[in-house]
Design a protein around this motif. Structure first.
Motif, short mmCIF file in Angstrom:
data_model
loop_
_atom_site.label_atom_id
_atom_site.label_comp_id
_atom_site.label_asym_id
_atom_site.label_seq_id
_atom_site.Cartn_x
_atom_site.Cartn_y
_atom_site.Cartn_z
N LEU A 95 14.79 31.66 43.07
CA LEU A 95 14.70 33.03 43.30
C LEU A 95 15.49 33.47 44.57
N LEU A 96 15.62 32.67 45.52
CA LEU A 96 16.55 32.80 46.74
C LEU A 96 17.98 32.91 46.07
N GLY A 97 18.39 32.24 45.21
CA GLY A 97 19.87 32.34 44.57
C GLY A 97 19.90 33.62 43.92
N ARG A 98 19.06 34.00 43.16
CA ARG A 98 19.21 35.36 42.54
C ARG A 98 19.32 36.48 43.31
N THR A 99 18.29 36.45 44.51
CA THR A 99 18.18 37.59 45.26
C THR A 99 19.48 37.39 46.11
N TYR A 100 20.19 36.46 46.45
CA TYR A 100 21.23 36.43 47.16
C TYR A 100 22.42 36.82 46.63
N LEU A 101 22.61 36.39 45.23
CA LEU A 101 23.44 36.95 44.32
C LEU A 101 23.34 38.59 44.05
N ALA A 102 22.20 39.13 44.03
CA ALA A 102 21.92 40.70 44.11
C ALA A 102 22.32 41.37 45.30
N LEU A 103 22.20 40.80 46.30
CA LEU A 103 22.55 41.26 47.54
C LEU A 103 24.05 41.46 47.95
N ILE A 104 24.81 40.29 47.47
CA ILE A 104 26.23 40.32 47.74
C ILE A 104 27.07 40.91 46.58
N MET A 105 26.44 41.15 45.26
CA MET A 105 27.22 41.78 44.36
C MET A 105 27.91 43.36 44.87
N PRO A 106 27.08 43.90 45.53
CA PRO A 106 27.86 45.43 45.74
C PRO A 106 28.88 45.03 46.63
N PHE A 107 29.23 43.96 47.24
CA PHE A 107 30.37 43.75 48.23
C PHE A 107 31.38 42.94 47.54
N HIS A 108 31.06 42.22 46.42
CA HIS A 108 31.84 41.03 45.97
C HIS A 108 33.12 41.73 45.22
N LYS A 109 33.11 42.75 44.42
CA LYS A 109 34.15 43.34 43.79
C LYS A 109 34.96 43.83 44.90
N LEU A 110 34.69 44.46 45.78
CA LEU A 110 35.52 45.18 46.98
C LEU A 110 36.24 44.04 47.71
N VAL A 111 35.46 42.88 48.03
CA VAL A 111 36.16 41.85 48.75
C VAL A 111 37.12 40.99 48.07
N VAL A 112 36.77 40.87 46.75
CA VAL A 112 37.89 40.15 45.88
C VAL A 112 39.16 40.88 45.45
N ARG A 113 38.97 42.38 45.35
CA ARG A 113 40.07 42.89 45.13
C ARG A 113 41.00 43.13 46.52
N SER A 114 40.34 43.33 47.64
CA SER A 114 41.04 43.49 48.91
C SER A 114 41.76 42.10 49.26
N MET A 115 41.15 41.05 49.00
CA MET A 115 41.65 39.72 49.23
C MET A 115 42.91 39.43 48.45
N MET A 116 42.76 39.90 47.23
CA MET A 116 43.76 39.59 46.13
C MET A 116 45.03 40.45 46.25
N GLY A 117 44.93 41.66 47.05
CA GLY A 117 45.79 42.44 47.53
C GLY A 117 46.77 41.72 48.35
N CYS A 118 46.44 40.78 49.24
CA CYS A 118 47.34 40.12 50.08
C CYS A 118 48.12 38.95 49.43
N ILE A 119 47.99 38.52 48.20
CA ILE A 119 48.64 37.50 47.69
C ILE A 119 50.25 38.00 47.72
N ALA A 120 50.63 38.88 47.25
CA ALA A 120 52.07 39.38 47.36
C ALA A 120 52.61 39.64 48.62
N GLU A 121 51.64 40.22 49.64
CA GLU A 121 52.04 40.65 50.93
C GLU A 121 51.29 40.09 51.97
N PRO A 122 51.04 38.73 52.20
CA PRO A 122 50.16 38.13 53.10
C PRO A 122 50.42 38.46 54.66
N THR A 123 50.16 39.75 54.95
CA THR A 123 50.36 40.16 56.29
C THR A 123 48.78 40.86 56.35
N ARG A 124 48.06 40.75 57.66
CA ARG A 124 47.25 41.56 58.29
C ARG A 124 47.52 42.89 58.74
#
Length: 162
Positions: A133-162
């Motif tokens: 249950l803790l794992g399922r709850t954790y996954l449900a809580l991070i899902m709203p952020f997951h896609k945004l985080v991954v998209r933002s992180m991948m945008g740094c591959i071609a241009e690795p600057t902050r």
């Protein structure tokens, strides 16, 4: 289009990477003639991502530590070292698999580099297998952020600057 991150159908062998995974998604970015191997792509994603992701990671570590969940740098030694908080499990120049097992869930990220210039692309696939249950709850809580985080992180591959 170069630099545009889009969600794609996962192409990894989920059973080989994390048998029994209940969650899997993938995102791809076209990087054109940019030359990277899988380790470099993963490093650019994880270590050169937007600063707000670092703040989210610190907050996550504070929130989960009372539950005994792993935080940055914890866990068994990684056969191929660490990239950020992710132990590298296996790697070739074209594919890197990182992740860890914890009491609540097991997590893998697969970074694939394919194609030749000018149509080189990087795909990041996330797989999660929950244990309780803790794992399922954790996954449900991070899902709203997951896609945004991954998209933002991948945008740094071609241009690795902050």
């Amino acid at each position: 289009m170069i630099g545009t991150v889009r969600e794609v159908t996962p192409e990894v062998d989920a059973d080989a990477v994390l048998a029994g995974a209940q969650f899997i998604d993938a995102f791809r970015v076209e990087i054109g003639a940019t030359t990277v191997n899988a380790r470099e792509a993963c490093t650019r994603m994880v270590l050169h991502g937007p600063r707000w992701i670092d703040a989210l990671t610190r907050l996550r570590n504070i929130l989960v530590s009372p539950f005994g969940l792993k935080t940055s740098g914890e866990g068994a030694p990684a056969p191929h070292g660490l990239i950020g908080l992710f132990p590298v499990i296996s790697e070739t120049p074209e594919q890197l698999v990182a992740g860890f097992n914890d009491s609540h869930l097991d997590f893998r990220i697969v970074v694939d580099v394919a194609g030749d210039a000018p149509s080189r692309r990087v795909t990041s696939t996330t797989l999660v297998r929950t244990h309780n249950l803790l794992g399922r709850t954790y996954l449900a809580l991070i899902m709203p952020f997951h896609k945004l985080v991954v998209r933002s992180m991948m945008g740094c591959i071609a241009e690795p600057t902050r």
